[in-house]
Design a protein around this motif. Structure first.
Motif, PDB file in Angstrom:
ATOM      1  N   GLU A 124       0.877  -1.170   0.000  1.00  0.00           N
ATOM      2  CA  GLU A 124       0.000   0.000   0.000  1.00  0.00           C
ATOM      3  C   GLU A 124       0.910   1.214   0.000  1.00  0.00           C
ATOM      4  O   GLU A 124       1.962   1.215   0.631  1.00  0.00           O
ATOM      5  CB  GLU A 124      -0.912   0.016   1.228  1.00  0.00           C
ATOM      6  N   ARG A 125       0.502   2.282  -0.703  1.00  0.00           N
ATOM      7  CA  ARG A 125       1.391   3.427  -0.875  1.00  0.00           C
ATOM      8  C   ARG A 125       0.620   4.721  -0.618  1.00  0.00           C
ATOM      9  O   ARG A 125      -0.433   4.944  -1.218  1.00  0.00           O
ATOM     10  CB  ARG A 125       1.988   3.413  -2.294  1.00  0.00           C
ATOM     11  N   GLN A 126       1.176   5.534   0.236  1.00  0.00           N
ATOM     12  CA  GLN A 126       0.483   6.755   0.662  1.00  0.00           C
ATOM     13  C   GLN A 126       1.446   7.932   0.654  1.00  0.00           C
ATOM     14  O   GLN A 126       2.598   7.810   1.097  1.00  0.00           O
ATOM     15  CB  GLN A 126      -0.076   6.537   2.072  1.00  0.00           C
ATOM     16  N   ALA A 127       0.994   9.082   0.133  1.00  0.00           N
ATOM     17  CA  ALA A 127       1.815  10.295   0.104  1.00  0.00           C
ATOM     18  C   ALA A 127       1.010  11.463   0.636  1.00  0.00           C
ATOM     19  O   ALA A 127      -0.149  11.652   0.253  1.00  0.00           O
ATOM     20  CB  ALA A 127       2.296  10.595  -1.318  1.00  0.00           C
ATOM     21  N   SER A 128       1.628  12.250   1.516  1.00  0.00           N
ATOM     22  CA  SER A 128       0.948  13.427   2.051  1.00  0.00           C
ATOM     23  C   SER A 128       0.796  14.481   0.960  1.00  0.00           C
ATOM     24  O   SER A 128       1.482  14.436  -0.071  1.00  0.00           O
ATOM     25  CB  SER A 128       1.738  14.011   3.220  1.00  0.00           C
ATOM     26  N   ASP A 129      -0.089  15.430   1.185  1.00  0.00           N
ATOM     27  CA  ASP A 129      -0.311  16.490   0.199  1.00  0.00           C
ATOM     28  C   ASP A 129       0.943  17.327  -0.030  1.00  0.00           C
ATOM     29  O   ASP A 129       1.143  17.869  -1.126  1.00  0.00           O
ATOM     30  CB  ASP A 129      -1.454  17.400   0.660  1.00  0.00           C
ATOM     31  N   ALA A 130       1.799  17.448   0.996  1.00  0.00           N
ATOM     32  CA  ALA A 130       2.992  18.288   0.884  1.00  0.00           C
ATOM     33  C   ALA A 130       4.211  17.527   0.362  1.00  0.00           C
ATOM     34  O   ALA A 130       5.231  18.139   0.033  1.00  0.00           O
ATOM     35  CB  ALA A 130       3.322  18.908   2.247  1.00  0.00           C
ATOM     36  N   ALA A 131       4.123  16.202   0.272  1.00  0.00           N
ATOM     37  CA  ALA A 131       5.250  15.411  -0.233  1.00  0.00           C
ATOM     38  C   ALA A 131       5.380  15.603  -1.744  1.00  0.00           C
ATOM     39  O   ALA A 131       4.410  15.925  -2.429  1.00  0.00           O
ATOM     40  CB  ALA A 131       5.055  13.944   0.100  1.00  0.00           C
ATOM     41  N   ARG A 132       6.596  15.399  -2.262  1.00  0.00           N
ATOM     42  CA  ARG A 132       6.836  15.561  -3.693  1.00  0.00           C
ATOM     43  C   ARG A 132       7.484  14.303  -4.268  1.00  0.00           C
ATOM     44  O   ARG A 132       8.454  13.785  -3.715  1.00  0.00           O
ATOM     45  CB  ARG A 132       7.738  16.768  -3.955  1.00  0.00           C
ATOM     46  N   VAL A 133       6.939  13.846  -5.399  1.00  0.00           N
ATOM     47  CA  VAL A 133       7.467  12.680  -6.112  1.00  0.00           C
ATOM     48  C   VAL A 133       7.901  13.142  -7.494  1.00  0.00           C
ATOM     49  O   VAL A 133       7.111  13.776  -8.214  1.00  0.00           O
ATOM     50  CB  VAL A 133       6.406  11.566  -6.229  1.00  0.00           C
ATOM     51  N   GLY A 134       9.145  12.849  -7.864  1.00  0.00           N
ATOM     52  CA  GLY A 134       9.661  13.328  -9.144  1.00  0.00           C
ATOM     53  C   GLY A 134      10.415  12.260  -9.908  1.00  0.00           C
ATOM     54  O   GLY A 134      11.096  11.410  -9.316  1.00  0.00           O
ATOM     55  N   VAL A 135      10.300  12.294 -11.245  1.00  0.00           N
ATOM     56  CA  VAL A 135      10.940  11.304 -12.113  1.00  0.00           C
ATOM     57  C   VAL A 135      11.740  12.002 -13.208  1.00  0.00           C
ATOM     58  O   VAL A 135      11.469  13.150 -13.562  1.00  0.00           O
ATOM     59  CB  VAL A 135       9.885  10.366 -12.748  1.00  0.00           C
ATOM     60  N   HIS A 136      12.709  11.278 -13.750  1.00  0.00           N
ATOM     61  CA  HIS A 136      13.501  11.780 -14.877  1.00  0.00           C
ATOM     62  C   HIS A 136      14.285  10.633 -15.490  1.00  0.00           C
ATOM     63  O   HIS A 136      14.144   9.475 -15.088  1.00  0.00           O
ATOM     64  CB  HIS A 136      14.437  12.925 -14.435  1.00  0.00           C
ATOM     65  N   GLN A 137      15.113  10.947 -16.487  1.00  0.00           N
ATOM     66  CA  GLN A 137      15.954   9.946 -17.136  1.00  0.00           C
ATOM     67  C   GLN A 137      17.032   9.477 -16.171  1.00  0.00           C
ATOM     68  O   GLN A 137      17.465  10.225 -15.294  1.00  0.00           O
ATOM     69  CB  GLN A 137      16.616  10.529 -18.385  1.00  0.00           C
ATOM     70  N   HIS A 138      17.491   8.242 -16.386  1.00  0.00           N
ATOM     71  CA  HIS A 138      18.534   7.684 -15.529  1.00  0.00           C
ATOM     72  C   HIS A 138      19.733   7.256 -16.353  1.00  0.00           C
ATOM     73  O   HIS A 138      19.637   7.001 -17.545  1.00  0.00           O
ATOM     74  CB  HIS A 138      18.017   6.459 -14.771  1.00  0.00           C
ATOM     75  N   SER A 139      20.859   7.128 -15.683  1.00  0.00           N
ATOM     76  CA  SER A 139      22.037   6.505 -16.266  1.00  0.00           C
ATOM     77  C   SER A 139      22.210   5.159 -15.588  1.00  0.00           C
ATOM     78  O   SER A 139      22.135   5.051 -14.370  1.00  0.00           O
ATOM     79  CB  SER A 139      23.278   7.368 -16.026  1.00  0.00           C
ATOM     80  N   PHE A 140      22.462   4.106 -16.404  1.00  0.00           N
ATOM     81  CA  PHE A 140      22.622   2.768 -15.842  1.00  0.00           C
ATOM     82  C   PHE A 140      24.067   2.290 -15.938  1.00  0.00           C
ATOM     83  O   PHE A 140      24.398   1.222 -15.455  1.00  0.00           O
ATOM     84  CB  PHE A 140      21.716   1.771 -16.564  1.00  0.00           C
TER      85      PHE A 140
END
Length: 245
Positions: free
Chosen positions: A166-182
């Motif tokens: 189960e996954r929960q995030a508060s209203d003030a939390a921030r989730v961010g994505v971008h390109q990666h190097s492997f």
């Protein structure tokens, strides 16, 4: 005999010079589209500035995951620190810091040993493969994941978050994505690292599918350069199944 040896040396030097010139040319052709990112920082606002739909891309400093820019606590550990705690009467574990190489094994052992019911996260990112490893252990032990208060979960961190049952995030939390190097180096031209990059992306896609995450999340991830971060909206978090509560 001497003339023949001199001619041979000249030929070898010429061939070596030609190979070096060809290699340099290939490198320049390959990295030319990314030269602006290599030579100058992103022109996007800093990550401490609020976002809104359509204005979600912010500057990120990939070379220092523990300090990617303003808005991330200046005391962020350079590798994940695990601290036992209690949430709503349940055993919990707090994971805070950048995800460093080797954290997958180390944190995985802690998770299997402590078997917390809830894991809270606060991490600006780091090693993708270690994040995938931690996330799989998270799912294995059946732990929930949470982003409390003003926690950040950038770059590789969302993969750890996705491991929660189960996954929960508060209203003030921030989730961010971008390109990666492997690969071993973030500045290798793609033609030298393409196999590693493709294998890494395949691992990520397989992992997200296994975790029940909508693969549409990879759209902004693949479209956002490594020196920028795309902050997901609350609607995107729900629509793409990153949060379940």
């Amino acid at each position: 005999m001497s003339d023949t040896a001199d001619a041979t040396r000249r030929t070898v030097r010429w061939l070596l010079g030609a190979q070096i010139a060809l290699a340099l040319g290939l490198v320049l052709v390959d990295i030319a589209p990314g030269l602006p990112n290599l030579l100058a920082p992103s022109r996007q606002p800093e990550i401490d500035l609020p976002t809104q739909p359509g204005d979600q891309t912010r500057r990120y400093r990939p070379r220092d995951p523990a300090n990617p820019g303003p808005g991330v606590a200046p005391d962020m550990p350079r590798r994940l620190l695990a601290e036992t705690t209690d949430i709503e009467g349940q055993e919990a574990l707090s994971l805070r810091g950048a995800i460093a190489p080797g954290d997958g094994v180390r944190i995985g052992e802690t998770l299997r040993s402590d078997r917390p019911a809830i894991v809270t996260l606060d991490s600006p990112g780091g090693s993708v493969r270690d994040a995938l490893e931690i996330g799989r252990v998270m799912r294995e032990i059946g732990a929930e994941t949470r982003l409390d208060g003003t926690a950040v979960c950038f770059s590789a961190c969302p993969y750890v978050f996705a491991g929660g049952t189960e996954r929960q995030a508060s209203d003030a939390a921030r989730v961010g994505v971008h390109q990666h190097s492997f690969g071993e180096s973030t500045v290798l031209p793609a033609f030298l690292a393409v196999e590693d990059i493709q294998r890494g992306q395949a691992e990520v896609l397989t992992y997200l599918d296994d975790m029940g995450i909508d693969l549409r999340v990879m759209g902004p991830a693949l479209a956002t350069p490594a020196n920028e971060i795309y902050i997901l909206t609350a609607d995107e978090l729900v629509e793409w199944d990153l949060v379940t509560k």
